[in-house]
Enzyme design. Structure first.
Site, PDB file in Angstrom:
ATOM      1  CB  CYS A 154      -5.842  -0.419   4.421  1.00 57.92           C
ATOM      2  SG  CYS A 154      -5.665   0.034   2.684  1.00 57.92           S
ATOM      3  CG  ASP A 211      -0.720   4.171   5.322  1.00 51.23           C
ATOM      4  OD1 ASP A 211       0.196   4.579   6.070  1.00 51.23           O
ATOM      5  OD2 ASP A 211      -1.929   4.295   5.610  1.00 51.23           O
ATOM      6  NE  ARG A 218      -0.783   5.101   8.719  1.00 50.69           N
ATOM      7  CZ  ARG A 218      -2.008   4.744   9.081  1.00 50.69           C
ATOM      8  NH1 ARG A 218      -2.409   4.928  10.343  1.00 50.69           N
ATOM      9  NH2 ARG A 218      -2.845   4.207   8.204  1.00 50.69           N
ATOM     10  CB  CYS A 275      -0.914  -0.015   1.226  1.00 54.28           C
ATOM     11  SG  CYS A 275      -2.076   1.378   1.292  1.00 54.28           S
ATOM     12  CG  HIS A 292      -1.593  -0.904   5.986  1.00 54.79           C
ATOM     13  ND1 HIS A 292      -2.208   0.059   6.743  1.00 54.79           N
ATOM     14  CD2 HIS A 292      -1.613  -0.448   4.708  1.00 54.79           C
ATOM     15  CE1 HIS A 292      -2.579   1.059   5.972  1.00 54.79           C
ATOM     16  NE2 HIS A 292      -2.236   0.777   4.723  1.00 54.79           N
TER      17      HIS A 292
END
Length: 209
Positions: free
Chosen positions: A101, A44, A46, A42, A98
């Site tokens: 998400c 993302d 983080r 992803c 994750h």
């Protein structure tokens, strides 16, 4: 990050640190790549691929997008798979989602998301495919986490359906893995998906001789 110029200062410090450890570091980096792993994750901010796996430059070929999708209609994703599997000859393909998400969460909601609608429809199709299991989960957070896992499973199946991966499985035993990263604990979780059992009834449709 309020001061973008700080990035260049960080870069200078990073270069110095690397050269202090190994004065040939950048010569080696520039000489080419030979990764064993293709990681589809992803976007993302983080959950960065190399950091959570403890790997460095040259060890993993990375493709990231919203909700770690491997749609056959996504030419970028398909191009990455082709290059990594056919040309770089990776031995493992990892699809890693994750918990928490945003893309999966958005797909669970009945609202117009503009340009994201056709993209997130793929995740809504995952929900439709597994509707009975998901609707039986009454706790919304638990249902959300399970959809994250099922989305990883379905994207792994999409990877296994590609001709590049099928040929590589037959010729050299490439392996596909479905993982989830837990932001709350930092743990990588292997979902241990039994692809043979899942695909046994449909492989005759997708199988290449």
């Amino acid at each position: 990050m309020k001061n973008i110029d700080k990035i260049f200062e960080n870069n200078k410090e990073w270069i110095k640190t690397k050269l202090d450890d190994d004065n040939k570091y950048f010569d080696k980096l520039a000489s080419g790549q030979d990764p064993d792993i293709l990681y589809i994750g992803c976007s993302d901010s983080r959950a960065t691929a190399e950091e959570i796996m403890g790997l460095g430059p040259g060890e993993v070929f990375v493709h990231r997008n919203i909700a770690n999708m491997a749609s056959n209609l996504d030419l970028t994703a398909m191009g990455v798979i082709n290059y990594a599997v056919t040309h770089l000859k990776v031995d493992h393909v990892i699809v890693c989602g994750h918990y928490g998400c945003g893309g999966v969460k958005a797909a669970m909601q009945s609202q117009d998301l503009g340009i994201l609608n056709p993209y997130l429809r793929n995740i809504r199709d995952v929900y439709r495919t597994h509707k009975d299991e998901l609707n039986a989960i009454h706790n919304e957070d638990a249902r959300y986490k399970r959809l994250v896992e099922l989305n990883v499973q379905e994207q792994c199946i999409n990877v296994l359906k590609t001709s590049d991966v099928q040929i590589a499985v037959k010729d050299r035993g490439i392996t596909v893995h479905g993982w989830v990263f837990d932001l709350a604990t930092g743990k990588l979780i292997d979902l241990k998906i039994d692809f043979q059992a899942i695909l046994k009834d449909i492989m005759e449709i997708y199988h290449l001789d």
